[in-house]
Motif scaffolding. Structure first.
Motif, PDB file in Angstrom:
ATOM      1  N   GLY A   1      41.946  39.622  38.143  1.00  0.00           N
ATOM      2  CA  GLY A   1      40.604  39.161  37.771  1.00  0.00           C
ATOM      3  C   GLY A   1      40.417  37.680  37.946  1.00  0.00           C
ATOM      4  O   GLY A   1      39.357  37.135  37.631  1.00  0.00           O
ATOM      5  N   SER A   2      41.416  36.983  38.524  1.00  0.00           N
ATOM      6  CA  SER A   2      41.300  35.535  38.626  1.00  0.00           C
ATOM      7  C   SER A   2      40.494  35.099  39.851  1.00  0.00           C
ATOM      8  O   SER A   2      40.226  33.922  40.019  1.00  0.00           O
ATOM      9  CB  SER A   2      42.705  34.915  38.655  1.00  0.00           C
ATOM     10  OG  SER A   2      43.439  35.463  39.740  1.00  0.00           O
ATOM     11  N   GLY A   3      40.162  36.043  40.719  1.00  0.00           N
ATOM     12  CA  GLY A   3      39.300  35.670  41.850  1.00  0.00           C
ATOM     13  C   GLY A   3      39.998  35.695  43.191  1.00  0.00           C
ATOM     14  O   GLY A   3      39.444  35.253  44.202  1.00  0.00           O
ATOM     15  N   LYS A   4      41.210  36.254  43.237  1.00  0.00           N
ATOM     16  CA  LYS A   4      41.984  36.251  44.482  1.00  0.00           C
ATOM     17  C   LYS A   4      41.265  37.023  45.599  1.00  0.00           C
ATOM     18  O   LYS A   4      41.070  36.503  46.700  1.00  0.00           O
ATOM     19  CB  LYS A   4      43.366  36.885  44.233  1.00  0.00           C
ATOM     20  CG  LYS A   4      44.163  36.217  43.123  1.00  0.00           C
ATOM     21  CD  LYS A   4      45.539  36.832  42.982  1.00  0.00           C
ATOM     22  CE  LYS A   4      45.540  38.318  42.597  1.00  0.00           C
ATOM     23  NZ  LYS A   4      45.078  38.601  41.220  1.00  0.00           N
ATOM     24  N   SER A   5      40.890  38.249  45.269  1.00  0.00           N
ATOM     25  CA  SER A   5      40.240  39.060  46.302  1.00  0.00           C
ATOM     26  C   SER A   5      38.924  38.440  46.716  1.00  0.00           C
ATOM     27  O   SER A   5      38.552  38.455  47.899  1.00  0.00           O
ATOM     28  CB  SER A   5      39.988  40.478  45.791  1.00  0.00           C
ATOM     29  OG  SER A   5      41.204  41.090  45.461  1.00  0.00           O
ATOM     30  N   THR A   6      38.243  37.883  45.756  1.00  0.00           N
ATOM     31  CA  THR A   6      36.965  37.253  46.064  1.00  0.00           C
ATOM     32  C   THR A   6      37.153  36.159  47.104  1.00  0.00           C
ATOM     33  O   THR A   6      36.418  36.075  48.101  1.00  0.00           O
ATOM     34  CB  THR A   6      36.334  36.668  44.780  1.00  0.00           C
ATOM     35  OG1 THR A   6      36.270  37.705  43.809  1.00  0.00           O
ATOM     36  CG2 THR A   6      34.951  36.119  45.040  1.00  0.00           C
TER      37      THR A   6
ATOM     38  N   LYS B   1      36.253  47.975  46.658  1.00  0.00           N
ATOM     39  CA  LYS B   1      36.631  47.946  45.260  1.00  0.00           C
ATOM     40  C   LYS B   1      36.606  49.358  44.677  1.00  0.00           C
ATOM     41  O   LYS B   1      37.516  49.768  43.982  1.00  0.00           O
ATOM     42  CB  LYS B   1      35.658  47.041  44.498  1.00  0.00           C
ATOM     43  CG  LYS B   1      36.357  46.231  43.446  1.00  0.00           C
ATOM     44  CD  LYS B   1      35.425  45.260  42.776  1.00  0.00           C
ATOM     45  CE  LYS B   1      34.907  44.258  43.785  1.00  0.00           C
ATOM     46  NZ  LYS B   1      33.754  43.507  43.293  1.00  0.00           N
TER      47      LYS B   1
HETATM   48  N1  LIG Z   1      30.517  42.762  42.586  1.00  0.00           N
HETATM   49  C1  LIG Z   1      30.914  42.173  41.426  1.00  0.00           C
HETATM   50  N2  LIG Z   1      30.020  42.103  40.400  1.00  0.00           N
HETATM   51  C2  LIG Z   1      30.391  41.510  39.250  1.00  0.00           C
HETATM   52  N3  LIG Z   1      31.584  40.987  39.037  1.00  0.00           N
HETATM   53  C3  LIG Z   1      32.511  41.032  40.018  1.00  0.00           C
HETATM   54  C4  LIG Z   1      32.215  41.634  41.261  1.00  0.00           C
HETATM   55  N4  LIG Z   1      33.288  41.560  42.063  1.00  0.00           N
HETATM   56  C5  LIG Z   1      34.230  40.916  41.317  1.00  0.00           C
HETATM   57  N5  LIG Z   1      33.767  40.606  40.098  1.00  0.00           N
HETATM   58  C6  LIG Z   1      34.487  39.904  39.074  1.00  0.00           C
HETATM   59  O1  LIG Z   1      35.009  38.743  39.609  1.00  0.00           O
HETATM   60  C7  LIG Z   1      36.301  38.518  39.074  1.00  0.00           C
HETATM   61  C8  LIG Z   1      37.256  38.290  40.206  1.00  0.00           C
HETATM   62  O2  LIG Z   1      37.462  39.469  40.887  1.00  0.00           O
HETATM   63  P1  LIG Z   1      38.597  39.658  41.986  1.00  0.00           P
HETATM   64  O3  LIG Z   1      38.414  38.550  42.963  1.00  0.00           O
HETATM   65  O4  LIG Z   1      38.519  41.009  42.491  1.00  0.00           O
HETATM   66  O5  LIG Z   1      39.925  39.432  41.127  1.00  0.00           O
HETATM   67  P2  LIG Z   1      41.423  39.668  41.573  1.00  0.00           P
HETATM   68  O6  LIG Z   1      41.439  40.109  42.992  1.00  0.00           O
HETATM   69  O7  LIG Z   1      42.032  38.328  41.365  1.00  0.00           O
HETATM   70  O8  LIG Z   1      41.984  40.659  40.660  1.00  0.00           O
HETATM   71  C9  LIG Z   1      36.673  39.689  38.208  1.00  0.00           C
HETATM   72  O9  LIG Z   1      36.521  39.358  36.866  1.00  0.00           O
HETATM   73  C10 LIG Z   1      35.673  40.725  38.586  1.00  0.00           C
HETATM   74  O10 LIG Z   1      35.346  41.490  37.480  1.00  0.00           O
END
Ligand SMILES: Nc1ncnc2c1ncn2[C@@H]1O[C@H](COP(=O)(O)OP(=O)(O)O)[C@@H](O)[C@H]1O
Ligand SMILES: [Mg+2]
Lengths: 232, 729
Positions: A42-47, B725
């Protein structure tokens, strides 16, 4: 040339709540590097990875790769960017179920005139003998190799791996990591690996640590070890 | 129940699919209702008609004036004398008929019954000549106010002469005026109408007053033809919508099942949360209920708007007064049918899913992607996008069947229209243009010697079949006639034997010996038929001129008709009537004008249906392939590339569905025509013109293109990140 994130922010709106998945992050990495992105879930890695791969757009800030400013590209240009420059590997492989291993690689090879020979790539990932098998006839490790073959067949400049070993056992994980390292050496591909496994990071040139959407550490890894030596 | 709050969300989320289903239900029910009501109203109208009009049993003419009162009282019959006179109006003829009050009572279709100084016309003529209620028209010196439109029972189908095949409302109309008004004209003719036990009285009248002309009502085509058409109308106009109704509901069943099956994860979640199977299935019964109810409401609206214009159109064509009430019981049947079939679809779909455990359902698939024997196909040699399409088709066999069936349904409707048009065109071509090789034909009121003119002559004689009572016209022709081209298959035949038309052959169902009664002298004779020729209209027999003259005991070279390429200069006292081919063709055109509008309407309707079906199928394809599509997007495929990969396999099944519908429509129409049209003097060859077939396919193809365009937007909307996701969860 280098990869640059300049003040990149990604917001998710949920009704009236705004959630900052990435909060004003900036960093720079060199071409040809393997970059690890680590941090808790949930730290934003995938984002971060998705923004770099052109799957999504940043809310603000600039992402520069190969002389392109991704934020300035149109949808069509962004697609072309993915098509020409980026390969993806995901935790759950995301192969297309009704296509054979060979055809799953071919899906990507189709997009680029300068694609590598599919058989050669399958040979390189050690799956040539299983090329006519469908995904459900392959083990997890084998599927991940197919997905790596698919990612590299169009010889992308950038290979993005989101928890590539997340669903694999120890032995298979190491084989996959070796493969990724080999690709980096042979093709000089820039590689980003997202992982929450810090040990894996020790095989990378650069390590970016995230927490709650912010970078808490960027480190150049001077004591880089080979994937064979990685232990966890 | 909290569950039911989902319904609105699910429907709004997939609104296009549900709107599609609702429209299909609405179209199907409204078509069914409109035509069933029409048939019902027509049935009622026809039975009312003969009762209220008190139609004659025969009409006749005598040498001496009848003592009506005496005959009526002695023989217990009704007799009424009725005057008529032909007057010209602009370039057309109106037959003015005296208003009667005992027999052949005219019925008003619109407006009020006439008073002195007023006139009521048959509606088709009024419309063709632009005459409206309240207008004033002047007929040979006398002025009338148009009080309304009327149907005259022995002129329901108002042809000018009894042997006319088609009524031409631009040229000929009938009208009623009061006795007082009609007696102002010179040149009046009259007939007696009689109702009751005719046989006994006929002999008495002949002996005492000498019958000059006698016509039983069964011999009056103006009545018989119309009556048969009206009786067949319900059958015809119910069968086609019924077929459509059946096809659409099979289609709806298939489509709804697929849509419900898409809800697999949701059903899994509910199941996992502890809802019982029964609760979940009950929940999914709401969808059919909603679709059926909204569909029926829409159907009611469609029906209310369309019933009256459609009825008017038929009334205009058939010329009897008909109510345009909507029979709501048919909507109710439709609603019930819809609820039953859709509930069944929904129930069986959820039933199939609920056989599995919640965990299986939550994975989003009930079976692993099964490898069929077809997966083993060696496709190595093919190009990638061909391989991809083949793989997609192998996986989606049931989708393909749905598509084939959907296109089949839409094309069936389309082709029924085209076939109707094509067959009528073929009929006109085959009978008139290809058979008649003259421009004018003159019927004479006496025999002349064929050598006294330098045109081709013929003999015409009127008979009726002893068994079926059908009127039959016999032509005596020159052996090498140039005016009629009689064909058998490709070959032209000489008139050296006795031939029968195809339509008469189909009606009598025999071609050997026919027992005929001469209508002029009631003489009976037997005719041996040698062969059938390809003529599709008319109860006609062709035979050599000398042979005909011989059997009717007339002079060997005598003729009573002339074919000609140009107008002839004959003493007008000799001419009974004359016809021009161009005018006959024109009257066909006029009669067929409404068919064109019907075709356009059917074309639009089938376009809409095809669009709905293809839209639902494509959106199902996109929905079911979300992961693959988003993967392709990740890899860098453009939307139109994805579109063609995912959707272009639809072309082949669509072609197949279309092609399959062609023989089906032919067979279907042939079977209804065989049962319901054979009484009319037409044997219609069912033909679908290749150009229409191409045009039909162009419509279906346009539908595919439109749906591709729409689906591009849907593909664009699929978010790569969200799907990745979802899959990882
Ligand atoms: N489409 C979305 N809508 C709302 N929140 C999102 C969405 N995608 C990701 N998040 C939030 O953004 C944060 C980072 O997500 P993500 O990058 O997937 O984390 P990680 O890959 O580090 O586990 C998470 O808290 C997630 O809940
Ligand atoms: Mg992640």
């Amino acid at each position: 040339m280098s990869i640059q994130f300049i003040g990149v922010t990604k917001e998710y709106k949920n009704g009236s709540n705004i959630f900052l998945a990435l909060n004003n992050i900036s960093f720079e990495a060199k071409e040809g590097e393997i970059v690890a992105i680590v941090g808790p879930s949930g730290s934003g890695k995938s984002t971060l990875l998705n923004l770099l791969g052109g799957l999504d757009r940043a809310t603000s800030g600039e992402i520069i790769f190969d002389g392109l400013n991704l934020s300035a590209l149109s949808d069509k240009e962004l697609t072309k960017y993915r098509r020409d420059k980026v390969g993806f590997v995901f935790q759950f492989y995301n192969l297309i179920p009704n296509l054979t291993a060979y055809e799953n690689v071919e899906v990507a090879a189709e997009l680029n005139k300068n694609s590598l020979k599919i058989d050669e790539v399958l040979e390189a990932v050690g799956l040539l003998d299983k090329k006519d098998k469908f995904p459900q006839e392959l083990s997890g490790g084998e599927q991940q190799r197919v997905s790596i073959a698919r990612a590299i067949v169009k010889s992308p400049k950038l290979l993005l791996c989101d928890e590539p070993t997340g669903a694999l056992d120890y032995k298979t994980s190491k084989e996959v990591l070796e493969l990724i390292d080999k690709i980096n050496q042979i093709y000089k591909t820039t590689i980003f690996i997202v992982t929450h496994n810090t040990s894996i990071a020790s095989m990378c040139h650069r390590i970016i640590r995230l927490r709650s959407g912010q970078i808490i550490e960027i480190k150049e890894n001077i004591n880089r070890i080979s994937p064979k030596e990685v232990e966890w | 129940m909290i569950l039911n709050k989902r319904i609105k969300r699910v429907i709004t989320l997939n609104k296009a699919q549900y709107i599609g289903l609702i429209f299909l239900v609405a179209l199907s029910i409204s078509l069914y209702t409109i035509f069933s009501s029409l048939a019902f109203n027509f049935n009622k109208a026809t039975s009312d008609y003969s009762r209220t009009t008190n139609i004659e049993d025969a009409k006749f003419l005598t040498l001496k004036d009848l003592d009506i009162n005496y005959i009526e009282n002695t023989f217990n019959v009704e007799i009424e004398k009725r005057h008529e006179v032909d007057v010209s109006y602009k370039s057309s003829t109106i037959r003015l008929i005296e208003l009667t009050n005992k027999i052949n009572i005219p019925l008003m279709i619109e407006g009020n019954l006439i008073k002195e100084g007023e006139i009521a016309l048959n509606p088709a003529y009024a419309k063709a000549n632009n005459i409206k209620i309240g207008d004033f028209i002047e007929l040979e010196g006398f002025k009338y106010k148009v009080s309304g439109f009327v149907s005259i029972p022995d002129y329901i189908y108002p042809t000018k002469s009894l042997s006319d095949l088609m009524a031409d409302p631009t040229k000929f109309g009938v009208a009623i005026i009061t006795s007082k008004d009609i007696l102002k004209y010179n040149n009046l003719t009259y007939f007696y109408s009689i109702k009751g036990d005719v046989e006994k009285v006929k002999k008495y009248i002949d002996e005492n007053y000498k019958i000059l002309m006698w016509q039983d009502i069964q011999d009056n085509l103006r009545y018989v033809l119309a009556k048969k058409k009206i009786e067949q109308l319900p059958q015809l106009s119910v069968k086609i919508p019924l077929l459509f109704f059946t096809l659409t509901f099979i289609l709806l069943f298939i489509l709804l099942r697929r849509i419900i099956k898409l809800e697999i994860k949701e059903i899994g979640t509910l199941y996992a949360l502890g809802y019982t199977k029964l609760e979940i299935q009950k929940h999914y019964l709401f969808y059919p209920l909603i679709i059926s109810i909204i569909g029926s409401i829409l159907a009611t609206l469609f029906t209310i708007t369309l019933q009256k214009p459609l009825t008017n159109y038929y009334v205009f064509y058939f010329n009897i007064p008909v109510q345009s009430d909507v029979k709501y019981k048919f909507i109710l049947y439709g609603l019930l049918e819809s609820i039953i079939i859709l509930s069944l679809a929904s129930y069986t779909a959820s039933q199939t899913l609920l056989k599995h455990s919640p965990t299986t359902l939550l994975r989003g698939k009930i079976s692993k992607d099964r490898l069929t024997f077809l997966s083993g196909l060696n496709l190595e040699k093919l190009k990638f996008n061909q391989k991809f399409k083949i793989r997609e088709s192998i996986r989606g066999i049931s989708k393909i069947l749905t598509l084939i069936f959907g296109i089949f349904t839409a094309s069936t409707l389309l082709l029924v229209g085209f076939a109707a048009k094509g067959s009528i065109d073929a009929l006109i071509n085959k009978t008139i243009k290809n058979t008649l090789n003259y421009k004018y034909v003159y019927y004479l009121n006496q025999n002349i010697n064929k050598n006294s003119i330098n045109q081709e002559g013929f003999k015409i004689a009127y008979f009726k079949d002893k068994n079926s009572n059908e009127n039959i016209i016999v032509y005596g022709l020159e052996e090498n006639t140039k005016s009629l081209k009689l064909k058998k298959g490709k070959e032209e035949v000489k008139v050296d034997k006795i031939y029968i038309t195809n339509s008469l052959y189909e009606k009598l169902n025999k071609k050997n010996n026919i027992e005929l009664i001469n209508l002029f002298n009631n003489q009976e004779l037997e005719l041996k038929i040698d062969d059938v020729v390809d003529v599709y209209t008319g109860n006609v027999i062709y035979m050599p001129l000398e042979d005909l003259n011989k059997i009717i005991n007339e002079e060997r070279n005598s003729i009573n008709g002339i074919f000609s390429q140009q107008p002839l200069n004959i003493d007008s006292k000799l001419i009974l009537k004359y016809e021009s081919i161009d005018e006959t063709l024109k009257s066909f055109d006029i009669a067929l004008e409404p068919v064109k509008y019907m075709l356009v309407a059917m074309g639009i309707l089938s376009f809409i249906i095809a669009l709905i079906v293809v839209y639902i199928v494509t959106s199902l394809i996109i929905e079911e392939n979300k992961y693959t599509i988003s993967m392709l997007k990740v890899l860098g495929y453009y939307e139109n590339e994805i579109n063609s990969l995912m959707l272009s396999f639809m072309l082949l099944p669509s072609v197949l569905g279309y092609v399959l519908s062609i023989p089906f429509v032919k067979g279907f129409l042939n079977s209804i025509l065989k049962t319901s049209l054979k009484d009319i003097n037409l044997a219609i060859p069912i033909e679908i013109n290749p150009i229409y077939s191409l045009f039909g396919f162009a419509i279906i193809y346009t539908v595919l293109l439109v749906s591709k365009y729409i689906s591009r937007k849907r593909i664009f909307k699929i978010s790569m990140v969200d799907i990745l996701k979802l899959q990882n969860e």
